[in-house]
Structure formats: C-alpha cells, structure tokens
Motif scaffolding. Structure first.
Motif, PDB file in Angstrom:
ATOM      1  N   ILE A 125     -30.085  84.441 134.082  1.00 21.64           N
ATOM      2  CA  ILE A 125     -30.130  85.567 133.139  1.00 21.64           C
ATOM      3  C   ILE A 125     -28.769  86.262 133.069  1.00 21.64           C
ATOM      4  O   ILE A 125     -28.068  86.386 134.072  1.00 21.64           O
ATOM      5  N   PRO A 176     -21.307  99.562 119.125  1.00 22.46           N
ATOM      6  CA  PRO A 176     -22.489  99.126 118.387  1.00 22.46           C
ATOM      7  C   PRO A 176     -22.164  98.119 117.272  1.00 22.46           C
ATOM      8  O   PRO A 176     -22.917  97.194 117.037  1.00 22.46           O
ATOM      9  N   VAL A 185     -27.099  90.285 117.831  1.00 26.52           N
ATOM     10  CA  VAL A 185     -28.566  90.368 117.769  1.00 26.52           C
ATOM     11  C   VAL A 185     -29.239  89.033 117.412  1.00 26.52           C
ATOM     12  O   VAL A 185     -30.154  88.595 118.121  1.00 26.52           O
ATOM     13  N   LEU A 215     -29.491  86.784 120.354  1.00 31.32           N
ATOM     14  CA  LEU A 215     -30.451  87.212 121.374  1.00 31.32           C
ATOM     15  C   LEU A 215     -31.858  86.693 121.083  1.00 31.32           C
ATOM     16  O   LEU A 215     -32.636  86.431 121.998  1.00 31.32           O
ATOM     17  N   TYR A 216     -32.185  86.545 119.783  1.00 32.36           N
ATOM     18  CA  TYR A 216     -33.511  86.009 119.441  1.00 32.36           C
ATOM     19  C   TYR A 216     -33.632  84.554 119.878  1.00 32.36           C
ATOM     20  O   TYR A 216     -34.711  84.097 120.240  1.00 32.36           O
ATOM     21  N   ILE A 249     -29.867  89.334 127.896  1.00 32.17           N
ATOM     22  CA  ILE A 249     -30.408  90.665 127.609  1.00 32.17           C
ATOM     23  C   ILE A 249     -29.196  91.546 127.336  1.00 32.17           C
ATOM     24  O   ILE A 249     -28.201  91.440 128.041  1.00 32.17           O
ATOM     25  N   THR A 250     -29.241  92.367 126.311  1.00 34.80           N
ATOM     26  CA  THR A 250     -28.047  93.153 126.021  1.00 34.80           C
ATOM     27  C   THR A 250     -28.362  94.629 125.876  1.00 34.80           C
ATOM     28  O   THR A 250     -29.363  95.008 125.261  1.00 34.80           O
ATOM     29  N   LEU A 261     -26.713  98.532 124.951  1.00 34.11           N
ATOM     30  CA  LEU A 261     -25.622  99.341 124.414  1.00 34.11           C
ATOM     31  C   LEU A 261     -25.351 100.447 125.427  1.00 34.11           C
ATOM     32  O   LEU A 261     -26.048 101.449 125.460  1.00 34.11           O
ATOM     33  N   HIS A 299     -32.033 100.999 135.347  1.00 32.98           N
ATOM     34  CA  HIS A 299     -33.441 100.689 135.068  1.00 32.98           C
ATOM     35  C   HIS A 299     -33.623  99.271 134.532  1.00 32.98           C
ATOM     36  O   HIS A 299     -34.742  98.846 134.288  1.00 32.98           O
ATOM     37  N   ILE A 300     -32.533  98.542 134.315  1.00 36.06           N
ATOM     38  CA  ILE A 300     -32.683  97.182 133.776  1.00 36.06           C
ATOM     39  C   ILE A 300     -31.972  96.132 134.628  1.00 36.06           C
ATOM     40  O   ILE A 300     -32.543  95.112 134.980  1.00 36.06           O
ATOM     41  N   TYR A 317     -37.559  99.486 133.729  1.00 40.58           N
ATOM     42  CA  TYR A 317     -38.129  99.383 132.373  1.00 40.58           C
ATOM     43  C   TYR A 317     -39.615  99.023 132.406  1.00 40.58           C
ATOM     44  O   TYR A 317     -40.325  99.205 131.435  1.00 40.58           O
ATOM     45  N   LEU A 333     -37.596 104.278 126.564  1.00 44.72           N
ATOM     46  CA  LEU A 333     -36.306 103.734 127.008  1.00 44.72           C
ATOM     47  C   LEU A 333     -35.152 104.533 126.415  1.00 44.72           C
ATOM     48  O   LEU A 333     -34.129 104.766 127.060  1.00 44.72           O
ATOM     49  N   TYR A 340     -38.426  89.739 132.129  1.00 45.20           N
ATOM     50  CA  TYR A 340     -37.958  90.705 131.149  1.00 45.20           C
ATOM     51  C   TYR A 340     -38.666  90.530 129.824  1.00 45.20           C
ATOM     52  O   TYR A 340     -38.961  89.419 129.405  1.00 45.20           O
ATOM     53  N   ASN A 392     -38.052  90.412 126.394  1.00 42.63           N
ATOM     54  CA  ASN A 392     -36.908  90.306 125.469  1.00 42.63           C
ATOM     55  C   ASN A 392     -37.123  91.067 124.160  1.00 42.63           C
ATOM     56  O   ASN A 392     -36.227  91.743 123.679  1.00 42.63           O
ATOM     57  N   GLU A 393     -38.337  90.929 123.609  1.00 45.80           N
ATOM     58  CA  GLU A 393     -38.611  91.566 122.312  1.00 45.80           C
ATOM     59  C   GLU A 393     -38.387  93.069 122.393  1.00 45.80           C
ATOM     60  O   GLU A 393     -37.756  93.672 121.538  1.00 45.80           O
ATOM     61  N   LEU A 421     -36.534  94.752 124.518  1.00 41.50           N
ATOM     62  CA  LEU A 421     -35.134  95.134 124.703  1.00 41.50           C
ATOM     63  C   LEU A 421     -34.310  94.887 123.438  1.00 41.50           C
ATOM     64  O   LEU A 421     -33.367  95.625 123.163  1.00 41.50           O
ATOM     65  N   ILE A 422     -34.671  93.876 122.650  1.00 38.46           N
ATOM     66  CA  ILE A 422     -33.971  93.668 121.374  1.00 38.46           C
ATOM     67  C   ILE A 422     -34.317  94.810 120.410  1.00 38.46           C
ATOM     68  O   ILE A 422     -33.445  95.333 119.718  1.00 38.46           O
ATOM     69  N   ASP A 423     -35.597  95.211 120.404  1.00 37.63           N
ATOM     70  CA  ASP A 423     -35.979  96.339 119.539  1.00 37.63           C
ATOM     71  C   ASP A 423     -35.211  97.600 119.914  1.00 37.63           C
ATOM     72  O   ASP A 423     -34.749  98.346 119.050  1.00 37.63           O
ATOM     73  N   LEU A 457     -32.267  97.730 121.375  1.00 41.38           N
ATOM     74  CA  LEU A 457     -30.872  97.554 120.970  1.00 41.38           C
ATOM     75  C   LEU A 457     -30.703  97.805 119.467  1.00 41.38           C
ATOM     76  O   LEU A 457     -29.786  98.500 119.041  1.00 41.38           O
ATOM     77  N   LYS A 458     -31.620  97.250 118.682  1.00 44.91           N
ATOM     78  CA  LYS A 458     -31.511  97.421 117.228  1.00 44.91           C
ATOM     79  C   LYS A 458     -31.609  98.899 116.841  1.00 44.91           C
ATOM     80  O   LYS A 458     -30.888  99.376 115.974  1.00 44.91           O
ATOM     81  N   GLN A 496     -30.822 101.430 118.748  1.00 47.83           N
ATOM     82  CA  GLN A 496     -29.598 102.126 119.191  1.00 47.83           C
ATOM     83  C   GLN A 496     -28.446 101.854 118.227  1.00 47.83           C
ATOM     84  O   GLN A 496     -27.652 102.743 117.937  1.00 47.83           O
ATOM     85  N   ILE A 497     -28.363 100.607 117.748  1.00 48.98           N
ATOM     86  CA  ILE A 497     -27.290 100.277 116.802  1.00 48.98           C
ATOM     87  C   ILE A 497     -27.473 101.104 115.534  1.00 48.98           C
ATOM     88  O   ILE A 497     -26.527 101.689 115.012  1.00 48.98           O
ATOM     89  N   SER A 527     -26.598 104.725 115.875  1.00 50.61           N
ATOM     90  CA  SER A 527     -25.178 105.018 116.076  1.00 50.61           C
ATOM     91  C   SER A 527     -24.413 105.198 114.760  1.00 50.61           C
ATOM     92  O   SER A 527     -23.280 105.638 114.761  1.00 50.61           O
TER      93      SER A 527
END
Lengths: 224, 328
Positions: free
Chosen positions: A96, A104, A111, A114-115, A121-122, A124, A135-136, B8, B33, B84, B86-87, B89-91, B93-94, B96-97, B100
């Motif tokens: 991982i 951003p 993105v 990542l799918y 895992i990313t 910001l 926490h991650i 998380y 989060l 983890y 993933n879904e 954490l991607i949500d 991130l999206k 947060q982007i 911003s």
C-alpha cells in the motif's frame, strides 16, 4: 527486444537499450505518456527517467532499491502519481502507498488513477504536519519524499520520526533550487547530507540526477 | 489515564503504558473525516471519552493531547493490516479538492485570461494594421490607439473615412474588391468584440476583487491587486509575504539575476503600473515602491483576516509620501 529483471531489484526490469520497466498492475492502462510493451505475454510499462526521479536514480546507479512486494510506503509529494504508479507496480496488490500532497490542483489528475489502483490511498495534507494524517497512515517500510519546499529535510526527518519502521529505508529527492536558488547545488547537497547524518540516519547512497533532472540529487538512507 | 488514537475506522483506547488496547469500531463518513482535518472531534466519538483521556499526537479542539514521538511510534506499532475503504477516501479527496476552489482562484483565472487576451489582441492588431495598410495606410498612421482605430474604421469605406477624418488623398492605398473589403470588415468586427470582451472581463475582475479584498484593491488598484494575488497564489498567501517580496513580485527574472549574477536588484514588479509610480521621476520610484509595497502588505493582511475598511488611512499616508517625493 528482451526484458530482464534488474539484479538490484527483481520487480524492476530493463531492456538491452537500458530502458526501465515495471510490470503493469492494471493491464492495458497507461498513467502518463509511457509506452506499454508485451514480452513473454506479460505487459510492462516503460519507466521514463526524465519524468521520474526514482527512475533517474536507478539509471544513475543508486544500487540496491529496497522496495519489495507487499511493502507499505509513505509517499510525500505524490503529485500526479507518475513515480507512485511504478512503485504501485512494484509493491503489487498486497502493498500500500499512502500518498500525501498539499496541492489540490495536481491531485485532480491523480483521482482517476486511484479508482484503478487500489493500492494507492491519497490525502490532501501538508507533509510538514505529520500529525494531521495519524488517523490514516500507519508504520511504513519505506518513506519516499519529493517535495519542492525550502525546508524539505525537516519534513523528511519529522515523518521518519512518526512513521518509518526501525531499519526502514528512506528516499529523499532534493531539488537544490527550491532550498536556495543562489547557492551552488553541491554545497546544498553537502548540507543535506550533514543534517541527515546528524539525525543519525545511515546514508547508503547519494546520486546526482543530472542529466535527467538538473540540480537534483537522491539520497537513500536507512533508519536507526 | 488512557491514551486514544482516532483512526478512520474507529477508536484505539490504550492503557497507560501502551501495552494493551481496546478497539472500538466506529463508522466514520466523509463529513467526520473532514472534521478531523479541521481538528474537530466528530460527535459520534464523544460518547466513548472519559475526562482525563489524552489523544496521541492528534490535536482536537478542547481535548488533551501528547506530542511525544516515542508514544506515537509505540501506538502506531500496534496498528496492523488494516483494510482501507478506498471509495470513502477517494470521496473525501474529491470533496477536499472541490472545497479548495476559492474566489481567489476565479480571479486568478480571470486575470491570467486578461493578460493572454491582451497579448493576443496586440498580435492581431499588428497583423491587421499591416493588412489594412494596403487599403488605406493614412488612417492607420493617424490613430495610434488600437481600440480606437478599430472602432473608427469599422464598417466604413475609404471614401467615407477620408471625408470624416479630413484626409484629402491617399498615397499608395489600393482599391479593394468588394470581397476583400468584406473580409477585413469581418475581422475588424471580431476584433472589436474582443475589445468588448476585455472591458467585460476588467469589470468582472474589479467587482470580484472588491468583494474579497476591498482594502487591497483601493490601495493597489483592482488590476494590480488581482495580479498580485495571481502571482502569490491567493489572498492568504499574499498576506503572508513580507513587503519586500511584494515589491518585486512579477520581477522574478531580474531578482534571480540579482541573487545569482549580482546585477542591480529590481525596484518593482507588477506594482510598476501603479499611477503613483508612473507619475514620479525614475530616481524617486524606488522609494515610492517601498512605501507602496508596505501599504499593500498591510491592506492584504487586513483583507485576509477581518476585511475591516482601513484604506482611507493608508491612502492618505501613501499620498503624503507621493507628494513629498514629487517635490524632490
């Protein structure tokens, strides 16, 4: 064309012309403008040294590349994921990558990747505040850092203190120009070396990344 | 006493020497989060807390925390093999982007578009004048201002223009066919529309910048204010810069030549276009640029915090300095 594994790391590959490759984790999909090639029914992605500092460091003989299948990696400055995608190929589905970036705009490009790649895992976040991702992120085998910040060494050490396992390895890509434009890069690299040693890290290898990346160096270190 | 680490997927509750722990699984969503990022403890965690609980490294508003690296490392050592989501954490991130993207960003795009538009217009006008000069060179020479030139010749034939502008004869102009005239007229119309667009864009920038930075736009002028925000990356970023940096924003090339090759340092960056600098003799501009940059720094800092209107006072001080330097 023949593709064979590197002796320094059997999950990184090279052809007769010296071009590097990794096995494509997501068959048929590119991440940037790299070429996809098939050899013995396996699909490889070319790892372009001009685009990735880690690939450049391997070309410049950094020697052993201690990233293994299944490793956990904290990647500071993941940006659009060019290098991270190859690391993702190397560590495979069991490993991982925790990617951190503060910008951003560039993460928007990441993105879609990542799918596809479930082993990345990313977040910001600001790498200068490692407590903000407690926490991650968990303890990692490898810390990889490529951030263009004036105090990049401080960021590297802070994250080692929090997250790098004992005897774990760290890669630090240093961009001399973002530390001080007016100083000679060689002087800056010497200062970086000294700070790393003062903290008690063992420096395994330091390589300059010219001509692939001007005024850059890569340090490979091992934690206490 | 207990040590806590919020993850998380739940809460780790450690005993005092961090040897044993309990894990309470708690389902956190994107909102929770996001709260963690803002150092706010999600409400659904609170029911698990005791009064003397201490968080490990995590600074939540109103709760105790401990910053000791040994303790952090020891706690993280216990956390292994997590699955983890993933879904989720991607949500996160999206979101947060998308969060911003601020008003600053819109202004930055607009001012950069304006600069590109100006460059393009100059390029088009140079070519257009060459072309038009084959038909009627005198009018092109007479009207220097590009916009005015376009508006004058728009949809008019040479005879009409000669009469209106009191030009008696043309030297070397060629009589164009109907279709040639039609073509240059069509282009002139399109260029005029680009000048209208420029005006609209300038008004938009002025209106937007007055909303987010009322003091800065008064002191620096709206266009320069927008350029400073674009160069520094945002109003907050600008407010963190020292006035000496603001003074040379936009003159990076000259500044780096100064730092590396030792040539004279630049006196001003984009603030060069400010009316107070333009109206002073060159020898006094360095001093004015310093004062202007310092007032801009103050204005930006107020705008980035409470937006209290203080520009009257700054303007007065700026004007005094200008008058003083103008007399020298």
């Amino acid at each position: 064309m023949k593709i064979r594994p590197l002796k320094e790391n059997n999950r990184i590959f090279i052809d007769e012309r010296g071009r590097l490759y990794t096995k494509n984790l997501i068959e048929g999909k590119k991440v940037y403008e790299e070429r996809l090639v098939k050899y013995n029914k396996v699909e490889y992605r070319e790892w372009i040294a001009d685009r990735s500092k880690l690939a450049a460091a391997i070309k410049k003989n950094i020697g052993k590349v201690p990233i293994k299948e299944g490793d956990k990696i904290l990647y500071l400055g993941i940006a659009a994921g060019t290098t991270a995608s190859h690391v993702s190929d190397i560590i495979g589905e069991k490993g991982i990558i925790f990617g951190i970036d503060v910008a951003p705009r560039i993460l928007r490009e990441l993105v879609p990747i990542l799918y596809d790649r479930k082993n990345i895992i990313t977040l910001l976040s600001d790498a200068d505040k490692p407590e903000s991702y407690l926490h991650i992120v968990e303890k990692v085998d490898i810390l990889y850092q490529d951030v263009a910040q004036p105090h990049q060494v401080r960021i590297f050490i802070k994250n080692i203190e929090y997250y790098l396992k004992n005897n774990g390895y760290g890669f630090l890509a240093v961009k001399a120009r973002s530390i001080d434009v007016s100083k000679n890069p060689k002087e800056i690299f010497n200062e970086v070396r000294k700070s790393l040693e003062d903290y008690g890290l063992k420096i395994i290898k330091e390589v300059r990344l010219d001509p692939y990346h001007r005024d850059h160096a890569m340090f490979l270190v091992q934690n206490k | 006493m207990r040590y806590l680490l919020l993850r998380y997927n739940g809460l780790y509750i450690f005993d005092e020497n961090l040897e044993n722990y309990q894990f309470k699984e708690i389902k956190l969503d994107v909102e929770d989060l996001k709260n963690i990022y803002k150092n706010k403890l999600p409400d659904k965690i609170k029911e698990f807390l005791n009064n003397d609980d201490t968080f490990i490294g995590q600074k939540f508003e109103g709760y105790k925390y401990i910053d000791n690296k040994e303790i952090i490392r020891k706690a993280l050592d216990k956390i292994k093999d997590e699955k983890y989501d993933n879904e989720l954490l991607i949500d996160l991130l999206k979101e947060q982007i998308s969060d911003s993207v601020s008003k600053d960003e819109l202004i930055i795009q607009a001012i950069n578009f304006l600069d590109d538009l100006n460059k393009s217009l100059n390029l088009f006008m140079e070519r257009f004048r060459e072309w038009y000069g084959l038909y009627f060179p005198e009018i092109s020479q007479e009207i220097e201002d590009h916009e005015k030139f376009i508006k004058t010749i728009l949809n008019k034939k040479r005879e009409e223009l000669m009469e209106n502008n009191n030009i008696k004869r043309t030297m070397g102009g060629k009589i164009f066919d109907e279709k040639d005239i039609e073509m240059i007229n069509y282009i002139a119309n399109k260029i005029k529309e680009l000048y209208d667009l420029r005006k609209k864009l300038e008004d938009y920038i002025e209106k937007s910048i007055k909303e987010i930075a009322p003091n800065l736009s008064e002191i620096a002028t709206p266009t320069i204010a927008a350029r400073l925000i674009a160069l520094s990356g945002g109003l907050k970023e600008l407010s963190l810069l020292p006035s000496s940096t603001i003074q040379v924003l936009g003159a990076e090339k000259a500044l780096f030549l100064h730092l590396t090759k030792g040539i004279k340092p630049p006196k001003h960056g984009v603030i060069f276009n400010h009316p107070y600098l333009q109206r002073l003799p060159i020898k006094n501009r360095g001093a004015m640029a310093r004062t202007l940059a310092s007032k801009i720094a103050i204005a930006a800092r107020v705008d980035a915090t409470d937006k209290k209107l203080i520009y009257e006072r700054l303007k007065k001080e700026l004007e005094e300095r200008f008058n003083e330097l103008n007399k020298k």
